[in-house]
Design an enzyme around this catalytic site. Structure first.
Site, PDB file in Angstrom:
ATOM      1  N   VAL A  15       1.349  -1.878  -0.117  1.00 52.02           N
ATOM      2  CA  VAL A  15      -0.459  -0.074  -0.115  1.00 52.02           C
ATOM      3  C   VAL A  15       0.907   1.258  -0.214  1.00 52.02           C
ATOM      4  CG1 VAL A  15      -1.350   1.294   1.608  1.00 52.02           C
ATOM      5  CG2 VAL A  15      -1.960  -1.209   1.097  1.00 52.02           C
ATOM      6  N   GLU A 144      -7.894   2.525   2.037  1.00 55.38           N
ATOM      7  CA  GLU A 144      -8.015   3.235   0.737  1.00 55.38           C
ATOM      8  C   GLU A 144      -7.561   1.762   0.047  1.00 55.38           C
ATOM      9  OE1 GLU A 144      -6.149   0.092  -0.314  1.00 55.38           O
ATOM     10  OE2 GLU A 144      -5.494  -0.689   1.134  1.00 55.38           O
ATOM     11  N   ARG A 147      -6.796  -2.385  -5.208  1.00 58.39           N
ATOM     12  CA  ARG A 147      -7.057  -3.320  -5.404  1.00 58.39           C
ATOM     13  C   ARG A 147      -5.483  -4.368  -6.168  1.00 58.39           C
ATOM     14  NH1 ARG A 147     -11.476  -4.394 -10.471  1.00 58.39           N
ATOM     15  NH2 ARG A 147     -10.035  -1.990 -10.667  1.00 58.39           N
ATOM     16  N   LYS A 199     -14.806   1.487   4.777  1.00 57.33           N
ATOM     17  CA  LYS A 199     -13.229   0.055   5.003  1.00 57.33           C
ATOM     18  C   LYS A 199     -13.929  -1.020   5.247  1.00 57.33           C
ATOM     19  CE  LYS A 199      -9.968  -1.188   3.565  1.00 57.33           C
ATOM     20  NZ  LYS A 199      -9.308  -1.219   1.986  1.00 57.33           N
ATOM     21  N   GLY A 248     -16.136 -19.346  -7.391  1.00 52.42           N
ATOM     22  CA  GLY A 248     -14.570 -19.489  -7.580  1.00 52.42           C
ATOM     23  C   GLY A 248     -14.468 -20.545  -6.560  1.00 52.42           C
ATOM     24  N   CYS A 255      -6.284  -9.175   2.119  1.00 51.22           N
ATOM     25  CA  CYS A 255      -7.663  -7.782   2.717  1.00 51.22           C
ATOM     26  C   CYS A 255      -8.790  -9.225   3.444  1.00 51.22           C
ATOM     27  CB  CYS A 255      -8.031  -7.558   1.776  1.00 51.22           C
ATOM     28  SG  CYS A 255      -6.632  -6.673   0.444  1.00 51.22           S
ATOM     29  N   LYS A 315      -5.139 -14.398  -6.705  1.00 58.04           N
ATOM     30  CA  LYS A 315      -5.607 -14.113  -8.052  1.00 58.04           C
ATOM     31  C   LYS A 315      -4.241 -13.514  -8.556  1.00 58.04           C
ATOM     32  CE  LYS A 315      -6.206  -9.310  -6.943  1.00 58.04           C
ATOM     33  NZ  LYS A 315      -7.027  -7.246  -6.502  1.00 58.04           N
TER      34      LYS A 315
END
Ligand code: UGA
Length: 451
Positions: A15, A144, A147, A199, A248, A255, A315
């Site tokens: 980040v 924030e 992604r 958030k 999936g 996160c 991912k």
């Protein structure tokens, strides 16, 4: 004026580094601080320690505006706005570990004329507690929403920027707003506790959406519906929207698992039982394991079977292995006695440390050599164009479990594969089904489960 002084960024992990690079891209001078000496040296030499598309170029292009240090005094001497981007990993209790934030605060002394701008994800209430403990320090919550894999683009084109400040700290919130104004996106000005909650609630809601569509997918398998059609039909309703309705093998990353658990615990600590999130977490855990039954349906017992995992990162476009579904899946497969090998375009090193008994391969071809099944775990774009006709010849059995509904099922079936997606009708021709099962029944002596 505050904006003419360099912006301090404390913690240049994922980040912090993206934030620092993007502030520099917006024309700001930035001083980034981290306790990791090796990382700081590498960054000052122009080396980027993480895989994030576009980041390296941004850092290179804006080098003259960026400086990295291990010394907090460097940051305190020059910066007024201090963006706090340190890690807040989950503890054993599921609460967020705030020790790195405590360590930063202990170095801020009396606060001076500084404002701490919190980008790290913290439980609602943290900001007010910090403000009470350091009366000289202004405090802004600026969560924030980046992604991994598209962080630079997300930063420079945000849907919204949330800026929370309590009375007395408006000057700091104004300064943060001014920094962000050039990127566009709606600015949400609110109080600190609400900003913190936005958030956590946003991440928990997205995770809920994923677990919901995963459960719908599981029901689709029972009733013969196709979840991709269902998601499309649902997503066209503007109140629902099409994003985050991809079923999936479960969500992962640093996160969602952490924030869903932190919100659940935050509620629990106040005496409120957040039942929905309990289910979201459980559905996600079970989802990672459903691949086993899909394989057993074709192969019978998995003992001694060779299973190739395509993709390991949580991912695509990242080498991040934190809470990756592949970790649970690989261990479960090994628990069933399977021999597991894997290929990931960038996560091999990190994955190799976490999965020392999984054979890491240098290519898809190598991973599939002699395999009884291929399982697509991460939808890396390069997997879309694989030549399955030739890959079939390398495998012992033509079986593919597509854990992300990413591959072209028809193409695979035409190439003679048995194909299993998530929440889609099997539709495997008798020939492919037989090809995938015949030698397994012969070798294991176990009947394959009926379709
Ligand atoms: C997530 C949020 O999307 C960001 O807005 C947020 O800033 C970030 O967490 C954070 O708190 O720092 P990220 O973890 O990078 O971002 O990844 P996502 O793209 O949201 O994907 C998370 C997981 O959900 C992945 O494992 C992905 O495969 C899975 N996913 C996503 C699904 O299974 N289905 C979907 O439809 C979408």
């Amino acid at each position: 004026m505050s904006e003419e002084r360099p912006i301090g960024v404390i913690g240049v992990g994922w980040v912090g580094l993206v934030t620092a690079a993007c502030f520099a891209e917006l024309g700001r001078r930035v001083i980034g601080m981290d306790i990791d000496d090796d990382k700081v040296k590498a960054l000052n030499r122009g080396r980027v320690p993480i895989h994030e598309p576009g980041l390296e170029e941004l850092l290179r292009r804006n080098r003259e505006r960026l400086e990295f240090t291990t010394d907090m005094d460097d940051v305190l001497d020059s910066g007024r706005l201090l963006f706090c981007c340190v890690d807040t990993p989950p503890t054993y209790s599921g609460d967020a570990d705030l020790s790195q934030i405590q360590s930063v605060l202990s170095q801020l002394k009396d606060g001076g004329d500084h404002a701490l701008v919190m980008k790290s994800t913290v439980p609602s209430g943290t900001g007010r507690a910090i403000r009470r403990g350091a009366p000289g320090l202004a405090y802004v919550s600026c969560p924030e929403f980046l992604r991994e894999g598209s962080a630079v683009d997300d930063f420079l084109h945000p849907d919204r920027v949330v800026i929370g400040a309590d009375p007395g700290d408006e000057w700091a919130a104004d300064a943060v707003e001014e920094i962000y104004r050039p990127v566009g996106g709606e600015i949400v000005r609110t109080d600190v506790a609400s900003a913190e909650m936005i958030k956590l609630a946003a991440n928990a809601f997205l995770a809920t959406k994923i677990s919901f569509i995963n459960e719908i997918a599981n029901v689709c398998e029972e009733v013969g519906a196709d979840v991709t059609e269902v998601a499309r039909g649902m997503g066209l309703d503007k109140r629902i929207g099409p994003s985050f309705l991809r079923p999936g093998v479960g969500y992962g990353g640093s996160c969602f698992p952490k924030d869903v658990s932190a919100l659940k615990m935050l509620a629990g600590n106040t005496g409120y039982h957040f039942q929905l999130l309990t289910a979201v977490i459980e559905v996600n855990e079970l989802q990672k394991r459903r691949v086993i039954a899909k394989l057993e349906k074709h192969l019978g017992t998995l003992a001694g079977k060779k299973v190739a995992l395509l993709g390991l990162a949580f991912k695509p476009e990242t080498d991040d292995m934190r809470e990756a579904s592949s970790l649970v899946l690989a261990s479960r497969l090994q628990g069933e006695g399977a021999e597991v090998r894997a290929y990931d375009p960038v996560a091999e090193d990190r994955a190799g440390q976490l999965l020392p008994t999984v054979e890491m391969c240098a290519s898809v071809e190598e991973a599939l050599e002699g395999a009884d099944a291929a399982v697509l775990v991460t939808e890396w774009p390069e997997f879309a164009d694989l030549d399955w006709d030739s890959l079939r010849g390398r495998m012992s059995r033509p079986l593919v479990v597509d854990g992300r509904n990413f591959l072209d099922a028809e193409r695979l079936r035409k190439a003679g594969f048995a194909y299993e997606g998530i929440g889609r009708p099997s539709g495997n021709g008798a020939q492919a089904q037989a090809a995938a099962t015949e030698s397994s029944t012969a070798s294991s002596g176990v009947e394959s489960r009926p379709d």
